[in-house]
Design a protein around this motif. Structure first.
Motif, mmCIF file in Angstrom:
data_model
loop_
_atom_site.group_PDB
_atom_site.id
_atom_site.type_symbol
_atom_site.label_atom_id
_atom_site.label_comp_id
_atom_site.label_asym_id
_atom_site.label_seq_id
_atom_site.Cartn_x
_atom_site.Cartn_y
_atom_site.Cartn_z
ATOM 1 N N ALA A 151 -14.355 -11.224 -2.253
ATOM 2 C CA ALA A 151 -14.127 -9.799 -2.036
ATOM 3 C C ALA A 151 -13.400 -9.298 -3.275
ATOM 4 O O ALA A 151 -12.613 -10.043 -3.878
ATOM 5 C CB ALA A 151 -13.301 -9.550 -0.775
ATOM 6 N N PHE A 152 -13.675 -8.072 -3.674
ATOM 7 C CA PHE A 152 -13.033 -7.522 -4.870
ATOM 8 C C PHE A 152 -11.962 -6.542 -4.442
ATOM 9 O O PHE A 152 -12.231 -5.398 -4.071
ATOM 10 C CB PHE A 152 -14.079 -6.880 -5.783
ATOM 11 C CG PHE A 152 -14.900 -7.911 -6.511
ATOM 12 C CD1 PHE A 152 -14.543 -8.320 -7.788
ATOM 13 C CD2 PHE A 152 -16.004 -8.494 -5.907
ATOM 14 C CE1 PHE A 152 -15.279 -9.292 -8.460
ATOM 15 C CE2 PHE A 152 -16.748 -9.459 -6.559
ATOM 16 C CZ PHE A 152 -16.386 -9.855 -7.834
ATOM 17 N N HIS A 153 -10.709 -7.022 -4.504
ATOM 18 C CA HIS A 153 -9.571 -6.276 -3.983
ATOM 19 C C HIS A 153 -8.321 -6.953 -4.523
ATOM 20 O O HIS A 153 -8.357 -7.602 -5.560
ATOM 21 C CB HIS A 153 -9.633 -6.306 -2.441
ATOM 22 C CG HIS A 153 -8.740 -5.319 -1.756
ATOM 23 N ND1 HIS A 153 -8.823 -3.961 -1.957
ATOM 24 C CD2 HIS A 153 -7.743 -5.508 -0.860
ATOM 25 C CE1 HIS A 153 -7.924 -3.344 -1.203
ATOM 26 N NE2 HIS A 153 -7.243 -4.273 -0.533
ATOM 27 N N GLY A 154 -7.192 -6.827 -3.837
ATOM 28 C CA GLY A 154 -5.969 -7.536 -4.164
ATOM 29 C C GLY A 154 -5.515 -8.315 -2.948
ATOM 30 O O GLY A 154 -6.124 -8.233 -1.883
ATOM 31 N N SER A 155 -4.418 -9.052 -3.084
ATOM 32 C CA SER A 155 -3.895 -9.782 -1.936
ATOM 33 C C SER A 155 -2.440 -10.142 -2.181
ATOM 34 O O SER A 155 -2.124 -10.994 -3.023
ATOM 35 C CB SER A 155 -4.709 -11.052 -1.672
ATOM 36 O OG SER A 155 -4.248 -11.708 -0.502
ATOM 37 N N SER A 156 -1.562 -9.472 -1.451
ATOM 38 C CA SER A 156 -0.123 -9.762 -1.525
ATOM 39 C C SER A 156 0.525 -9.253 -0.255
ATOM 40 O O SER A 156 -0.009 -8.367 0.422
ATOM 41 C CB SER A 156 0.512 -9.081 -2.740
ATOM 42 O OG SER A 156 0.373 -7.670 -2.647
ATOM 43 N N TYR A 157 1.673 -9.841 0.084
ATOM 44 C CA TYR A 157 2.409 -9.411 1.271
ATOM 45 C C TYR A 157 3.740 -8.818 0.839
ATOM 46 O O TYR A 157 4.467 -9.419 0.038
ATOM 47 C CB TYR A 157 2.639 -10.582 2.229
ATOM 48 C CG TYR A 157 3.221 -10.157 3.550
ATOM 49 C CD1 TYR A 157 2.382 -9.680 4.555
ATOM 50 C CD2 TYR A 157 4.581 -10.193 3.782
ATOM 51 C CE1 TYR A 157 2.901 -9.260 5.774
ATOM 52 C CE2 TYR A 157 5.108 -9.780 5.001
ATOM 53 C CZ TYR A 157 4.268 -9.311 5.991
ATOM 54 O OH TYR A 157 4.791 -8.886 7.192
ATOM 55 N N THR A 158 4.057 -7.637 1.348
ATOM 56 C CA THR A 158 5.312 -6.971 1.000
ATOM 57 C C THR A 158 6.345 -7.229 2.086
ATOM 58 O O THR A 158 6.166 -6.830 3.243
ATOM 59 C CB THR A 158 5.106 -5.454 0.832
ATOM 60 O OG1 THR A 158 4.086 -5.225 -0.151
ATOM 61 C CG2 THR A 158 6.392 -4.783 0.379
ATOM 62 N N GLU A 159 7.421 -7.926 1.714
ATOM 63 C CA GLU A 159 8.488 -8.231 2.660
ATOM 64 C C GLU A 159 9.289 -6.972 2.995
ATOM 65 O O GLU A 159 9.170 -5.930 2.336
ATOM 66 C CB GLU A 159 9.424 -9.292 2.061
ATOM 67 C CG GLU A 159 8.738 -10.584 1.647
ATOM 68 C CD GLU A 159 8.512 -11.540 2.801
ATOM 69 O OE1 GLU A 159 8.589 -11.100 3.977
ATOM 70 O OE2 GLU A 159 8.251 -12.724 2.540
ATOM 71 N N GLU A 160 10.128 -7.062 4.028
ATOM 72 C CA GLU A 160 10.917 -5.910 4.458
ATOM 73 C C GLU A 160 11.843 -5.406 3.364
ATOM 74 O O GLU A 160 12.143 -4.205 3.302
ATOM 75 C CB GLU A 160 11.725 -6.256 5.709
ATOM 76 C CG GLU A 160 10.861 -6.454 6.957
ATOM 77 C CD GLU A 160 11.693 -6.686 8.193
ATOM 78 O OE1 GLU A 160 12.940 -6.622 8.091
ATOM 79 O OE2 GLU A 160 11.104 -6.928 9.267
#
Length: 226
Positions: free
Chosen positions: A106-115
């Motif tokens: 998939a052409f996108h991004g991937s990251s998780y933003t903590e609180e």
């Protein structure tokens, strides 16, 4: 297999023995009809690490002891939070007792933003091919249009495809229409739209533009049987 749509990119699949959630962004979505504090799920499949796709995975998985299948870095991140995870990656497939999972690009991004605002890298974004008893569902995740969707369509007999149409962050309706033509799925359902103003789209107009009458708008909570 019963398949239902629950707003944004949330999909639930129910077989005779398992309940499987894809990208369970529930409690903060607004449009969702599910309750993250009560829903039961044996399995959670994740396309990528953005908060509007990981959603309530940790709460749901801990309460149900759910089995979480995700791209390697995201699986590692969630495993460190105490979840039961299985890491996979693009191009790889694995047969589980609940069905076969294969990750696509998939052409996108991937990251998780903590609180606290910290951004955690969670690997490559993916789409998911899920097969159960010769029925195949393609959940494209968040992506722009890419020509290898032709190859995905040629190599897989796709019964149901979930495609983002929101534009700005993903494909818009025009590109998603091309994707639908390439994928040759029997049913094409728009997702990742109308969650917030920036991605407002006319799902009915998109569905009507899909050749062969394959386009279908699923309302929140609506299901179909494959």
């Amino acid at each position: 297999m019963k398949v239902s749509y629950h707003g944004h990119s949330v999909v639930k699949m129910e077989t005779n023995e398992h309940t499987i959630l894809i990208d369970p962004y529930i409690s903060e979505q607004g449009n969702c009809d599910l309750d993250a504090s009560t829903i039961e799920a044996d399995v959670i499949l994740l396309t990528h690490g953005h908060n509007d796709h990981v959603g309530d995975t940790v709460e749901i998985a801990k309460r149900n002891n759910s089995f979480v299948v995700a791209p390697f870095e995201l699986a590692t991140y969630l495993g460190n939070k105490g979840l039961n995870t299985h890491p996979m990656y693009i191009g790889g497939a694995h047969s589980f007792d609940f069905g076969t999972v294969k990750f696509t690009q998939a052409f996108h991004g991937s990251s998780y933003t903590e609180e606290d605002g910290t951004i955690v890298y969670t690997g490559m974004p993916t789409g998911i091919l899920f097969t159960y008893e010769e029925k195949t569902i393609y959940h494209a995740g968040d992506t722009g249009l890419f020509s290898d969707m032709k190859l995905i369509g040629e190599r897989n007999n796709i019964d149901l495809a979930f495609l983002p149409i929101g534009d700005n962050f993903t494909m818009g309706p025009d590109d998603a229409t091309v994707a639908a033509e390439w994928l040759q799925a029997k049913h094409v359902v728009p997702i990742h739209y109308n969650t917030f103003p920036l991605i407002e789209q006319d799902g009915e107009a998109f569905a009507e533009g899909i050749k062969g009458g394959a386009g279908k708008v699923m309302q929140v909570g609506e299901s179909l049987t494959l």
